[in-house]
Design an enzyme around this catalytic site. Structure first.
Site, mmCIF file in Angstrom:
data_model
loop_
_atom_site.group_PDB
_atom_site.id
_atom_site.type_symbol
_atom_site.label_atom_id
_atom_site.label_comp_id
_atom_site.label_asym_id
_atom_site.label_seq_id
_atom_site.Cartn_x
_atom_site.Cartn_y
_atom_site.Cartn_z
ATOM 1 N N LYS A 14 74.392 9.203 47.693
ATOM 2 C CA LYS A 14 73.875 9.615 49.008
ATOM 3 C C LYS A 14 73.021 8.512 49.640
ATOM 4 O O LYS A 14 73.149 8.225 50.827
ATOM 5 C CB LYS A 14 73.023 10.892 48.895
ATOM 6 C CG LYS A 14 73.768 12.103 48.338
ATOM 7 C CD LYS A 14 72.910 13.362 48.384
ATOM 8 C CE LYS A 14 71.688 13.345 47.481
ATOM 9 N NZ LYS A 14 71.976 13.257 46.045
ATOM 10 N N ARG A 89 68.109 21.229 49.736
ATOM 11 C CA ARG A 89 68.505 21.297 48.327
ATOM 12 C C ARG A 89 68.440 22.715 47.778
ATOM 13 O O ARG A 89 68.797 22.934 46.617
ATOM 14 C CB ARG A 89 67.565 20.425 47.491
ATOM 15 C CG ARG A 89 68.114 19.043 47.145
ATOM 16 C CD ARG A 89 67.001 18.297 46.448
ATOM 17 N NE ARG A 89 67.416 17.278 45.549
ATOM 18 C CZ ARG A 89 67.380 15.969 45.830
ATOM 19 N NH1 ARG A 89 67.006 15.552 47.010
ATOM 20 N NH2 ARG A 89 67.708 15.079 44.914
ATOM 21 N N ARG A 128 71.000 2.742 37.013
ATOM 22 C CA ARG A 128 69.972 2.573 38.038
ATOM 23 C C ARG A 128 68.578 2.571 37.399
ATOM 24 O O ARG A 128 67.696 1.817 37.798
ATOM 25 C CB ARG A 128 70.067 3.711 39.071
ATOM 26 C CG ARG A 128 69.106 3.534 40.238
ATOM 27 C CD ARG A 128 69.353 4.556 41.327
ATOM 28 N NE ARG A 128 68.885 5.876 40.962
ATOM 29 C CZ ARG A 128 69.070 6.966 41.702
ATOM 30 N NH1 ARG A 128 69.727 6.898 42.833
ATOM 31 N NH2 ARG A 128 68.606 8.124 41.312
ATOM 32 N N ARG A 134 63.079 3.733 38.121
ATOM 33 C CA ARG A 134 62.657 4.962 38.776
ATOM 34 C C ARG A 134 62.202 5.945 37.723
ATOM 35 O O ARG A 134 62.868 6.126 36.717
ATOM 36 C CB ARG A 134 63.835 5.541 39.573
ATOM 37 C CG ARG A 134 63.535 5.662 41.049
ATOM 38 C CD ARG A 134 64.711 6.178 41.792
ATOM 39 N NE ARG A 134 64.853 7.632 41.665
ATOM 40 C CZ ARG A 134 65.571 8.366 42.503
ATOM 41 N NH1 ARG A 134 66.188 7.801 43.512
ATOM 42 N NH2 ARG A 134 65.667 9.672 42.333
ATOM 43 N N ARG A 145 67.888 17.122 36.118
ATOM 44 C CA ARG A 145 68.184 17.086 37.553
ATOM 45 C C ARG A 145 69.616 17.569 37.832
ATOM 46 O O ARG A 145 69.860 18.258 38.824
ATOM 47 C CB ARG A 145 67.983 15.668 38.100
ATOM 48 C CG ARG A 145 66.503 15.324 38.225
ATOM 49 C CD ARG A 145 66.257 13.841 38.240
ATOM 50 N NE ARG A 145 66.886 13.166 39.335
ATOM 51 C CZ ARG A 145 67.302 11.898 39.299
ATOM 52 N NH1 ARG A 145 67.151 11.173 38.195
ATOM 53 N NH2 ARG A 145 67.838 11.352 40.338
HETATM 54 P P1 AMP Z 1 66.340 11.838 45.364
HETATM 55 O O1 AMP Z 1 65.803 10.483 45.675
HETATM 56 O O2 AMP Z 1 67.018 12.510 46.533
HETATM 57 O O3 AMP Z 1 67.178 11.869 44.107
HETATM 58 O O4 AMP Z 1 65.055 12.755 45.050
HETATM 59 C C1 AMP Z 1 64.186 12.451 43.981
HETATM 60 C C2 AMP Z 1 63.327 13.663 43.657
HETATM 61 O O5 AMP Z 1 62.521 14.000 44.808
HETATM 62 C C3 AMP Z 1 64.076 14.932 43.325
HETATM 63 O O6 AMP Z 1 64.477 14.987 41.980
HETATM 64 C C4 AMP Z 1 63.013 15.979 43.638
HETATM 65 O O7 AMP Z 1 62.010 16.010 42.640
HETATM 66 C C5 AMP Z 1 62.380 15.413 44.894
HETATM 67 N N1 AMP Z 1 63.077 15.877 46.112
HETATM 68 C C6 AMP Z 1 63.783 15.125 47.010
HETATM 69 N N2 AMP Z 1 64.286 15.881 47.985
HETATM 70 C C7 AMP Z 1 63.903 17.148 47.719
HETATM 71 C C8 AMP Z 1 64.138 18.415 48.347
HETATM 72 N N3 AMP Z 1 64.879 18.531 49.463
HETATM 73 N N4 AMP Z 1 63.588 19.517 47.767
HETATM 74 C C9 AMP Z 1 62.834 19.424 46.667
HETATM 75 N N5 AMP Z 1 62.596 18.284 46.002
HETATM 76 C C10 AMP Z 1 63.125 17.148 46.528
#
Ligand code: AMP
Length: 191
Positions: A14, A89, A128, A134, A145
């Site tokens: 994404k 989400r 990654r 990260r 996740r």
């Molecule tokens: P991402 O970079 O999109 O993989 O997001 C990393 C982390 O941020 C996720 O595993 C969640 O802990 C948090 N996060 C990102 N977007 C959301 C969302 N829409 N709702 C809840 N937690 C989020």
């Protein structure tokens, strides 16, 4: 203003595809994960709370992320389009988004569900993790996740599939092939 949702499991691409769309079409790439990580990096009390969720692989609470998204959307000024990467989400977030967009006279123009098989996702995320360090790209957190994606996020497919804005794209064949297919979809909504 066009609204695109990039949807899919962690590791599906994404962020990469969001950046490519932003570059090609001049849209704003809004990654909730990046916004949250920036808050963590600022070392604020809110950042510390956010970190406690992200580092375990948990989602941050709906209310918290919805407040952040409203703030970001309110900052916009005359963008041609925005790409929502990583939001919504949960069903509560999807319902919240619909109401917020309706109130602003906007709607979701395109929903792109990017898919890849579990092994591909795990391989990409582990790789990654070794490159970017990260905090949530460790094998244990990755599994968590992916489980949360299955339980809480994938049910949204049913929510969006009923609409004509829903599209599925595979990212198995790599970044360029995926973007080619995504660009074909975006071309259909460009103003
Ligand atoms: P991402 O970079 O999109 O993989 O997001 C990393 C982390 O941020 C996720 O595993 C969640 O802990 C948090 N996060 C990102 N977007 C959301 C969302 N829409 N709702 C809840 N937690 C989020």
């Amino acid at each position: 203003m066009r609204i695109i949702i990039l949807f899919g499991a962690p590791g599906v691409g994404k962020g990469t595809q969001g950046a490519l769309i932003a570059e090609k079409y001049g849209y704003l790439h809004m990654s909730t994960g990046s916004i949250l990580r920036e808050e963590v990096a600022r070392n604020t009390p809110l950042g510390a709370e956010i970190e406690s969720y992200i580092s375990k692989g948990h989602l941050v609470p709906d209310k918290m992320i919805c407040n952040i998204v409203v703030e970001e959307i309110n900052k916009l000024k005359g963008e041609k389009g925005i790409i929502l990467d990583g939001f919504p989400r949960t069903l509560a977030q999807a319902e919240f988004l619909d109401i917020m967009l309706f109130e602003k006279g906007l709607k979701i123009d395109l929903m792109i569900d990017i898919q890849a098989n579990r092994k591909t996702l795990i391989d990409r995320l582990v790789k990654r993790g070794t490159l970017s360090h990260r905090m949530d790209d460790t094998l244990e957190t990755i599994e968590k996740r992916l489980q949360i994606y299955e339980d809480q996020t994938s049910p949204l497919i049913g929510y969006y599939r009923q609409t004509d804005r829903y599209n599925t794209i595979s990212s198995e064949k790599g970044i360029e092939d995926t973007f080619e297919h995504i660009a074909e979809l975006v071309d259909t909504i460009v103003e």
